[in-house]
Design a protein around this motif. Structure first.
Motif, mmCIF file in Angstrom:
data_model
loop_
_atom_site.group_PDB
_atom_site.id
_atom_site.type_symbol
_atom_site.label_atom_id
_atom_site.label_comp_id
_atom_site.label_asym_id
_atom_site.label_seq_id
_atom_site.Cartn_x
_atom_site.Cartn_y
_atom_site.Cartn_z
ATOM 1 N N UNK A 36 0.803 -1.230 0.000
ATOM 2 C CA UNK A 36 0.000 0.000 0.000
ATOM 3 C C UNK A 36 0.833 1.276 0.000
ATOM 4 N N UNK A 37 1.767 1.379 0.928
ATOM 5 C CA UNK A 37 2.515 2.632 1.033
ATOM 6 C C UNK A 37 3.456 2.826 -0.154
ATOM 7 N N UNK A 38 4.095 1.749 -0.572
ATOM 8 C CA UNK A 38 4.997 1.867 -1.726
ATOM 9 C C UNK A 38 4.214 2.356 -2.949
ATOM 10 N N UNK A 39 2.996 1.876 -3.110
ATOM 11 C CA UNK A 39 2.184 2.310 -4.252
ATOM 12 C C UNK A 39 1.718 3.747 -4.096
ATOM 13 N N UNK A 40 1.458 4.141 -2.843
ATOM 14 C CA UNK A 40 0.941 5.487 -2.614
ATOM 15 C C UNK A 40 1.953 6.538 -3.066
ATOM 16 N N UNK A 41 3.229 6.150 -3.157
ATOM 17 C CA UNK A 41 4.251 7.117 -3.538
ATOM 18 C C UNK A 41 4.786 6.893 -4.943
ATOM 19 N N UNK A 42 4.125 6.038 -5.680
ATOM 20 C CA UNK A 42 4.461 5.893 -7.096
ATOM 21 C C UNK A 42 3.349 6.575 -7.897
ATOM 22 N N UNK A 43 3.601 6.814 -9.174
ATOM 23 C CA UNK A 43 2.617 7.520 -9.996
ATOM 24 C C UNK A 43 1.299 6.766 -10.055
ATOM 25 N N UNK A 44 0.205 7.516 -10.128
ATOM 26 C CA UNK A 44 -1.111 6.876 -10.158
ATOM 27 C C UNK A 44 -1.273 6.000 -11.398
ATOM 28 N N UNK A 45 -0.730 6.445 -12.514
ATOM 29 C CA UNK A 45 -0.949 5.705 -13.754
ATOM 30 C C UNK A 45 0.087 4.597 -13.953
ATOM 31 N N UNK A 46 1.070 4.511 -13.029
ATOM 32 C CA UNK A 46 2.112 3.493 -13.185
ATOM 33 C C UNK A 46 1.565 2.106 -12.859
ATOM 34 N N UNK A 47 2.271 1.105 -13.290
ATOM 35 C CA UNK A 47 1.814 -0.264 -13.037
ATOM 36 C C UNK A 47 1.779 -0.570 -11.551
ATOM 37 N N UNK A 48 0.818 -1.418 -11.162
ATOM 38 C CA UNK A 48 0.706 -1.776 -9.750
ATOM 39 C C UNK A 48 1.727 -2.833 -9.363
ATOM 40 N N UNK A 49 2.441 -3.354 -10.358
ATOM 41 C CA UNK A 49 3.294 -4.509 -10.075
ATOM 42 C C UNK A 49 4.646 -4.143 -9.502
ATOM 43 N N UNK A 50 5.115 -2.952 -9.794
ATOM 44 C CA UNK A 50 6.455 -2.585 -9.339
ATOM 45 C C UNK A 50 6.542 -1.080 -9.181
ATOM 46 N N UNK A 51 7.389 -0.651 -8.270
ATOM 47 C CA UNK A 51 7.696 0.767 -8.147
ATOM 48 C C UNK A 51 9.117 0.844 -7.618
ATOM 49 N N UNK A 52 9.608 2.059 -7.359
ATOM 50 C CA UNK A 52 11.031 2.116 -7.026
ATOM 51 C C UNK A 52 11.328 1.610 -5.617
ATOM 52 N N UNK A 53 10.289 1.335 -4.828
ATOM 53 C CA UNK A 53 10.531 0.736 -3.514
ATOM 54 C C UNK A 53 10.610 -0.787 -3.591
ATOM 55 N N UNK A 54 9.644 -1.373 -4.270
ATOM 56 C CA UNK A 54 9.611 -2.826 -4.318
ATOM 57 C C UNK A 54 8.744 -3.268 -5.488
ATOM 58 N N UNK A 55 8.782 -4.556 -5.765
ATOM 59 C CA UNK A 55 7.854 -5.114 -6.740
ATOM 60 C C UNK A 55 7.142 -6.289 -6.077
ATOM 61 N N UNK A 56 6.251 -6.941 -6.816
ATOM 62 C CA UNK A 56 5.441 -7.991 -6.198
ATOM 63 C C UNK A 56 6.319 -9.109 -5.639
ATOM 64 N N UNK A 57 7.348 -9.488 -6.391
ATOM 65 C CA UNK A 57 8.219 -10.567 -5.916
ATOM 66 C C UNK A 57 8.969 -10.127 -4.663
ATOM 67 N N UNK A 58 9.399 -8.859 -4.646
ATOM 68 C CA UNK A 58 10.104 -8.341 -3.480
ATOM 69 C C UNK A 58 9.197 -8.347 -2.259
ATOM 70 N N UNK A 59 7.927 -7.951 -2.453
ATOM 71 C CA UNK A 59 6.979 -7.962 -1.347
ATOM 72 C C UNK A 59 6.769 -9.388 -0.851
ATOM 73 N N UNK A 60 6.656 -10.336 -1.788
ATOM 74 C CA UNK A 60 6.474 -11.729 -1.370
ATOM 75 C C UNK A 60 7.659 -12.205 -0.537
ATOM 76 N N UNK A 61 8.873 -11.793 -0.945
ATOM 77 C CA UNK A 61 10.054 -12.199 -0.175
ATOM 78 C C UNK A 61 10.015 -11.595 1.225
ATOM 79 N N UNK A 62 9.588 -10.319 1.295
ATOM 80 C CA UNK A 62 9.468 -9.675 2.604
ATOM 81 C C UNK A 62 8.474 -10.419 3.491
#
Lengths: 329, 510
Positions: free
Chosen positions: B364-390
């Motif tokens: 949630x927070x990582x997405x809140x600071x990425x562009x609204x139109x950007x993909x939900x799968x990755x941003x400069x904080x983490x991506x889905x795989x990174x979140x799964x690892x966390x």
């Protein structure tokens, strides 16, 4: 509450197959029923005409879904459709060359209406049901004032192209209405933003728990206002299509707001926010149109349509609530 | 209830024999026997998922057992519905109260059984009886029968629930984590009430996560583990003995070791003269690598301080410095962007987006600071795989990370919310009630996680109403009272010292 995730009801074993939204089965059943009533429906002209007539509602429902998922309602879209149709006929004034700038103006109006709806909800803290109800009444009044009470003039053919024109003599499908192309494009764009972007996920989050979203850093107001803008813009698109085949009148958008909400609910959207699917909302709109078509075949008068729509709205919400309770939470 | 207890040994008021219960894919209880005698407090403990709630739901008629029998004063009973259990004298006080907020205390007490006089509800009798019951355990001065429930604080609402149980002549009172929402002083009052219930000859079944309460109140202790009775103590055992029985391991390393001198770095966050409607004259320095604990009674301003720092209810006076630069946050977004994170205290109301998936809650927070139109799968904080690892590294237990987070246990929900912040690596992390309502093993996990974050240089502010937790986990403790910081302790003060400072009254330390 503190304990574990045990199911509340000793329910039957979970099915291995992924859950498919029931709206698709309902739609399929209705289409079969229509075909039984009217075999000509399987001809391209049959189903293409059906899709063409359903396109405005489907686009409207997909746009409305944004506001529903964010936890609100947008009742202003029906009047906005009326305003778009009436306003376009006034502005074009039978000049075919005016079409493009008039359409641009209409999108400008849509943007403004969405922004005002969103700002009123976010900053004046007016509940969206009331804010957009006020907007609905205001826009209706504006449309009447603009047309001087009785709409006159026609929309030029260049404007009606989007709603009315069919490409013909095509291979296989034979005809392809422009409205369907608009539906596919708009539907895909709305699908993309809802299900493939940050915006869509944040929209779900603010509809689910706005306070938690705010504390997690979500720009709640920006997201919410954007949802109202999307809904208004989708109403402009729907209005342009309807102007193409419904002609100019001051009640062209009447009742569309509730049909759109009904369609999203048929598509399993959670009223009060947090859950919803664009393809399912579009399927919900097609389902609603299919029901109307069937009622037509059965020769039932217009008022029956309203009764049926009201019952569907209640039943669809009840079914959604029931399914969620069964699922545990 | 004026019956005299006979000299001969009577059968237990309530006895459950060989109870078994399965849900699809889960064996919740297997051959569980449990009994409570009149005039005893029987503590029921166990980790989340051990089967405590299921057992209580069977006792209260909400579930029916697959196997086993329930004996009420020696006679077999079978409840089809919670109301039947209630009529038989079994009252369950849940964590979430079943009171009607817009009704008075008296109306709630007599809900559905209002006394009638000449065809009208006899409010005079209702009030009198309500007052009598409240006075029985000394709550009469605190609660008036005519007050609306919504005007009462959580502790008083709980007292009304207990009063209701007493006025129903309950022979068995089940309390499900009654102190979860209470502060220290209120806990004391509750303990007094539990003692009085016992003295009146009521059988009290007391469910809790807190060892201190077990050692203080319980006459007997039953430990459930994986749906079976792991151990039963007929006396009051030492806390570490109970914990070992619950988790099957020692608690020597329950709290993580404190920071060494070298691990504590420079001041990251300073507040000078911070104040708003709920706070006044807040001065504090928070250093990288340290865990600063906050103690105080409910309403002392600890949560207000967290909410001011994160910009939800900002400071209106004073200055805040982050890494030496003056900052002012008017919205959580600004605070988070500057490097402050918050794990809120009320998970349900402030932390979770319950219908969304575990993964979406983490993102949630990582997405809140990425562009609204950007993909939900990755941003400069983490991506889905990174979140799964966390989520994997935090050992979040879920059938799938696509599962909605609302269906997970409290501990796993909390871990997913923590994951939200791990993806961002904030300079300052605020934890409010980090282990509220989560089980012993998950608690230890959270303590170690906080310490690990501190070791990596994050400055941690921990607000908790659980005193042993503040004492065990924090390097330094500030005590708040009435919106101000009133004292500071180094590592390892006693609970009494802290309570003394928190209440400002010498008597309260006892």
């Amino acid at each position: 509450m503190s304990e574990n995730a045990l199911p509340h009801e000793p329910a039957r074993p979970r099915r291995a197959l992924p859950q498919i939204n029931p709206v698709y089965f309902v739609l399929a059943a209705l289409i079969v029923a229509i075909i039984v009533q009217n075999p000509a429906f399987v001809e391209p002209t049959g189903y293409m005409n059906f899709l063409k007539r359903a396109a405005p509602l489907a686009i409207l429902a997909a746009g409305q879904l944004y506001v529903i998922v964010s936890g609100g309602f947008d009742l202003s879209v029906g009047s906005l459709i009326t305003l778009v149709v009436v306003g376009s006929s006034m502005l074009t004034n039978n000049d075919p060359n005016a079409t493009w700038w008039v359409i641009a103006v209409m999108f400008g109006i849509g943007l403004g209406v969405g922004l005002i709806n969103g700002l009123v909800v976010c900053y004046l803290k007016v509940p969206s049901l009331i804010a957009t109800l006020g907007m609905m009444i205001t826009l209706n009044g504006l449309a009447l004032m603009w047309s001087g009470g009785a709409p006159r003039g026609y929309l030029p053919d260049s404007f009606r192209f989007f709603g009315r024109f069919n490409f013909t003599d095509l291979p296989v499908i034979r005809i392809l209405p422009v409205a369907i192309i608009v539906l596919v494009v708009a539907g895909f764009v709305l699908y993309w933003f809802m299900h493939r972007t940050n915006f869509g996920r944040l929209l779900h989050a603010i509809g689910d728990n706005p306070r938690a979203a705010r504390l997690a850093g979500v720009p709640v107001n920006r997201v919410r206002i954007s949802a109202f803008v999307v809904s208004s813009l989708s109403a402009v698109v729907a209005g342009i299509l309807l102007g193409g085949f419904a002609g100019v009148s001051t009640d062209v958008g009447l009742g569309y707001e509730l049909q759109a909400i009904t369609a999203t609910v048929l598509g399993g959207a959670q009223l009060l926010g947090g859950r919803g699917s664009v393809p399912a909302a579009i399927a919900g709109a097609l389902t609603l149109m299919a029901i109307f078509t069937l009622l037509n075949f059965l020769g039932l008068p217009q008022p029956v349509r309203q009764v049926v729509q009201g019952l569907i709205l209640i039943l669809a919400v009840a079914a959604t609530v029931y399914r969620q309770r069964r699922a545990g939470r | 209830m004026n019956e005299t207890v006979p000299e001969t040994v009577p059968p237990p008021v309530i006895e459950m024999q060989g109870i078994g219960k399965s849900f699809p894919g889960v064996r919740a209880l297997h051959d569980v026997s449990f009994a409570a005698k009149a005039g005893e407090v029987h503590a029921l403990v166990g980790e989340n998922g051990a089967g405590k709630s299921t057992l209580i739901k069977i006792l209260s008629g909400a579930y029916r057992p697959d196997a086993g029998t329930i004996l009420l004063a020696g006679a077999p009973v079978s409840f089809q519905h919670p109301v039947e259990a209630l009529r038989a004298g079994i009252s369950v006080i849940h964590q979430e109260f079943s009171l009607l907020p817009e009704r008075t205390v008296a109306q709630n007490l007599f809900l559905g059984r209002e006394p009638v006089k000449r065809g009208l509800i006899d409010y005079t009798a209702m009030r009198a009886e309500t007052r009598r019951v409240l006075d029985l355990f000394g709550a009469g001065g605190r609660i008036d029968p005519d007050m609306l429930v919504t005007e009462l604080d959580v502790a008083s609402q709980q007292m009304v629930e207990i009063a209701k149980a007493i006025s129903l002549e309950a022979r068995v009172v089940v309390m499900d984590e009654p102190t979860a929402a209470l502060n220290e002083a209120e806990c004391e009052v509750l303990f007094g009430i539990v003692g009085k219930l016992r003295d009146r000859g009521t059988a009290v079944i007391y469910i809790t996560h807190r060892m201190r309460e077990v050692t203080r109140l319980a006459d007997r202790v039953t430990v459930l583990k994986d749906g079976e009775v792991a151990t039963r103590f007929d006396t009051r055992p030492a806390p570490d003995v109970i914990v070992r029985a619950m988790v099957g391991r020692d608690i020597a390393d329950f709290y993580a070791p404190r920071a060494t001198r070298e691990e504590i770095g420079d001041v990251v966050l300073s507040i000078r003269g911070g104040g708003n409607a709920a706070l006044r004259g807040i001065d504090l320095d928070l250093r990288a690598g340290e865990i600063l604990g906050f103690a105080g009674i409910q309403g002392a301003g600890r949560v207000a301080l967290a909410m001011a720092l994160i910009g939800h209810r900002p400071f209106t006076a004073g200055k805040v410095y982050l890494s030496g630069a003056e900052v002012a946050f008017a919205h959580p977004r600004e605070a988070i962007r500057a490097g402050i994170g918050l794990v809120p205290g009320d998970r349900k109301a402030e932390g979770l987006t319950p219908m969304q998936s575990v993964r979406d809650n983490g993102m949630l927070t990582a997405r809140a600071f990425a562009g609204l139109a950007a993909t939900h799968k990755a941003n400069h904080h983490t991506d889905l795989a990174g979140m799964d690892r966390l989520l994997d590294s935090l050992e979040v237990r879920a059938a799938s990370y696509d599962q909605s987070i609302g269906s997970l246990s409290g501990g796993n929900q909390q871990k997913a919310i923590v994951a939200r912040w791990l993806a961002l690596k904030p300079k300052v992390m605020i934890f409010v009630e980090p282990t509220r309502g989560i089980d012993v093993n998950a608690k230890a996990g959270i303590y170690h996680l906080m310490r690990e974050l501190a070791r990596e240089g994050t400055a941690i502010l921990m607000i908790s109403s659980d005193l042993p937790e503040v004492i065990g986990a924090a390097d330094r403790i500030l005590v708040m009272r009435a919106g101000a910081i009133v004292s500071e302790f180094g590592p390892g003060p006693t609970e009494a010292q802290i309570m003394l400072a928190a209440t400002g009254e010498t008597e309260a330390a006892a």
